[in-house]
Design a protein around this motif. Structure first.
Motif, PDB file in Angstrom:
ATOM      1  N   ALA A   7      -4.900   8.763 -13.959  1.00 44.46           N
ATOM      2  CA  ALA A   7      -3.729   8.219 -14.655  1.00 44.46           C
ATOM      3  C   ALA A   7      -2.449   8.393 -13.853  1.00 44.46           C
ATOM      4  O   ALA A   7      -1.564   7.536 -13.912  1.00 44.46           O
ATOM      5  CB  ALA A   7      -3.579   8.874 -16.030  1.00 44.46           C
ATOM      6  N   ASP A   8      -2.363   9.467 -13.068  1.00 43.60           N
ATOM      7  CA  ASP A   8      -1.155   9.706 -12.272  1.00 43.60           C
ATOM      8  C   ASP A   8      -0.955   8.625 -11.215  1.00 43.60           C
ATOM      9  O   ASP A   8       0.164   8.426 -10.720  1.00 43.60           O
ATOM     10  CB  ASP A   8      -1.196  11.091 -11.628  1.00 43.60           C
ATOM     11  N   TYR A   9      -1.993   7.895 -10.869  1.00 46.98           N
ATOM     12  CA  TYR A   9      -1.889   6.788  -9.929  1.00 46.98           C
ATOM     13  C   TYR A   9      -1.782   5.443 -10.666  1.00 46.98           C
ATOM     14  O   TYR A   9      -0.925   4.616 -10.342  1.00 46.98           O
ATOM     15  CB  TYR A   9      -3.105   6.767  -8.989  1.00 46.98           C
ATOM     16  N   TYR A  10      -2.670   5.231 -11.645  1.00 45.06           N
ATOM     17  CA  TYR A  10      -2.766   3.914 -12.274  1.00 45.06           C
ATOM     18  C   TYR A  10      -1.643   3.598 -13.255  1.00 45.06           C
ATOM     19  O   TYR A  10      -1.228   2.434 -13.361  1.00 45.06           O
ATOM     20  CB  TYR A  10      -4.137   3.733 -12.933  1.00 45.06           C
ATOM     21  N   LEU A  11      -1.102   4.578 -13.974  1.00 47.64           N
ATOM     22  CA  LEU A  11       0.007   4.285 -14.881  1.00 47.64           C
ATOM     23  C   LEU A  11       1.255   3.816 -14.125  1.00 47.64           C
ATOM     24  O   LEU A  11       1.842   2.790 -14.489  1.00 47.64           O
ATOM     25  CB  LEU A  11       0.327   5.483 -15.772  1.00 47.64           C
ATOM     26  N   PRO A  12       1.689   4.507 -13.068  1.00 44.74           N
ATOM     27  CA  PRO A  12       2.848   3.990 -12.318  1.00 44.74           C
ATOM     28  C   PRO A  12       2.591   2.607 -11.719  1.00 44.74           C
ATOM     29  O   PRO A  12       3.489   1.761 -11.681  1.00 44.74           O
ATOM     30  CB  PRO A  12       3.068   5.032 -11.214  1.00 44.74           C
ATOM     31  N   ASP A  13       1.363   2.364 -11.264  1.00 47.12           N
ATOM     32  CA  ASP A  13       1.012   1.063 -10.706  1.00 47.12           C
ATOM     33  C   ASP A  13       1.139  -0.024 -11.780  1.00 47.12           C
ATOM     34  O   ASP A  13       1.730  -1.081 -11.533  1.00 47.12           O
ATOM     35  CB  ASP A  13      -0.413   1.115 -10.140  1.00 47.12           C
ATOM     36  N   ALA A  14       0.613   0.240 -12.965  1.00 45.07           N
ATOM     37  CA  ALA A  14       0.703  -0.736 -14.061  1.00 45.07           C
ATOM     38  C   ALA A  14       2.149  -0.941 -14.498  1.00 45.07           C
ATOM     39  O   ALA A  14       2.570  -2.074 -14.761  1.00 45.07           O
ATOM     40  CB  ALA A  14      -0.151  -0.278 -15.245  1.00 45.07           C
ATOM     41  N   ARG A  15       2.933   0.139 -14.568  1.00 43.87           N
ATOM     42  CA  ARG A  15       4.349   0.016 -14.938  1.00 43.87           C
ATOM     43  C   ARG A  15       5.098  -0.885 -13.951  1.00 43.87           C
ATOM     44  O   ARG A  15       5.908  -1.724 -14.346  1.00 43.87           O
ATOM     45  CB  ARG A  15       5.016   1.393 -14.995  1.00 43.87           C
ATOM     46  N   GLU A  16       4.815  -0.697 -12.682  1.00 42.40           N
ATOM     47  CA  GLU A  16       5.471  -1.518 -11.655  1.00 42.40           C
ATOM     48  C   GLU A  16       5.123  -2.995 -11.830  1.00 42.40           C
ATOM     49  O   GLU A  16       5.997  -3.864 -11.742  1.00 42.40           O
ATOM     50  CB  GLU A  16       5.026  -1.034 -10.263  1.00 42.40           C
ATOM     51  N   LYS A  17       3.871  -3.278 -12.121  1.00 46.92           N
ATOM     52  CA  LYS A  17       3.441  -4.669 -12.329  1.00 46.92           C
ATOM     53  C   LYS A  17       4.042  -5.247 -13.609  1.00 46.92           C
ATOM     54  O   LYS A  17       4.472  -6.405 -13.634  1.00 46.92           O
ATOM     55  CB  LYS A  17       1.920  -4.735 -12.353  1.00 46.92           C
ATOM     56  N   LEU A  18       4.078  -4.462 -14.679  1.00 45.38           N
ATOM     57  CA  LEU A  18       4.660  -4.936 -15.939  1.00 45.38           C
ATOM     58  C   LEU A  18       6.147  -5.235 -15.788  1.00 45.38           C
ATOM     59  O   LEU A  18       6.661  -6.176 -16.396  1.00 45.38           O
ATOM     60  CB  LEU A  18       4.452  -3.896 -17.043  1.00 45.38           C
ATOM     61  N   ALA A  19       6.840  -4.444 -14.987  1.00 52.76           N
ATOM     62  CA  ALA A  19       8.282  -4.616 -14.804  1.00 52.76           C
ATOM     63  C   ALA A  19       8.626  -5.965 -14.174  1.00 52.76           C
ATOM     64  O   ALA A  19       9.755  -6.443 -14.327  1.00 52.76           O
ATOM     65  CB  ALA A  19       8.851  -3.476 -13.961  1.00 52.76           C
ATOM     66  N   THR A  20       7.686  -6.607 -13.513  1.00 53.50           N
ATOM     67  CA  THR A  20       7.950  -7.923 -12.920  1.00 53.50           C
ATOM     68  C   THR A  20       8.082  -9.014 -13.987  1.00 53.50           C
ATOM     69  O   THR A  20       8.552 -10.102 -13.690  1.00 53.50           O
ATOM     70  CB  THR A  20       6.857  -8.323 -11.909  1.00 53.50           C
ATOM     71  N   PHE A  21       7.666  -8.725 -15.232  1.00 51.61           N
ATOM     72  CA  PHE A  21       7.728  -9.717 -16.312  1.00 51.61           C
ATOM     73  C   PHE A  21       9.075  -9.732 -17.025  1.00 51.61           C
ATOM     74  O   PHE A  21       9.371 -10.650 -17.769  1.00 51.61           O
ATOM     75  CB  PHE A  21       6.630  -9.451 -17.351  1.00 51.61           C
TER      76      PHE A  21
END
Length: 152
Positions: A7-21
């Motif tokens: 989760a320490d890797y995948y949550l920040p990755d998902a947040r970064e992708k979501l922020a593009t919306f």
């Protein structure tokens, strides 16, 4: 969003992708046990976090769900039959809990002047498949309501 594997890797990755919306407000991340775990079949804890996402571009619910599935896939989410393994590793799971819809309604205020007045109303729709919310979902939504100017 939730992850029970790295989760320490995948949550920040998902947040970064979501922020593009669009604009995004985040709750605190919560670590909690998998509610499907049993004594006979223990499972790793999840790290969950709620996000309020105000889209920059309008899209349908189906388009949004498809975009979230792509983010899950980009995070190496594996969807397989539960019977194939005793421990299901979920790198990323993104669920929609609530949707805020803005409706534009046109009405004529005076027939002789033909002036259009546009009224804006906001509605919240709870996704039926997610209700009742789990404890961490309720806590995340409440936190976002209290700390953000996005939710009213």
């Amino acid at each position: 969003m939730g992850s029970n594997y790295h989760a320490d890797y995948y949550l920040p990755d998902a947040r970064e992708k979501l922020a593009t919306f669009g604009r995004m407000q985040l709750s605190t991340s919560f670590q909690n046990p998998d509610f499907t775990a049993t004594q006979e079949q223990p499972k790793p804890d999840y790290t969950n976090q709620c996000a309020y996402l105000s889209l920059d571009t309008a899209m349908s619910l189906q388009e949004l769900q498809q975009a979230f599935k792509l983010i899950e896939s980009d995070c190496h989410r594996q969807r397989f039959i539960e019977a194939q393994t005793s421990i299901k590793q979920v790198t990323m799971d993104i669920d929609i809990l609530l949707i805020q819809i803005g409706l534009n309604q046109n009405s004529l205020s005076n027939k002789s002047i033909s002036t259009k007045i546009i009224e804006y109303s906001e509605q919240w729709i709870i996704m039926a498949d997610r209700y009742p919310f789990k404890a961490h979902e309720t806590a995340g939504v409440k936190e976002l309501i209290l700390k953000s100017g996005f939710i009213g």
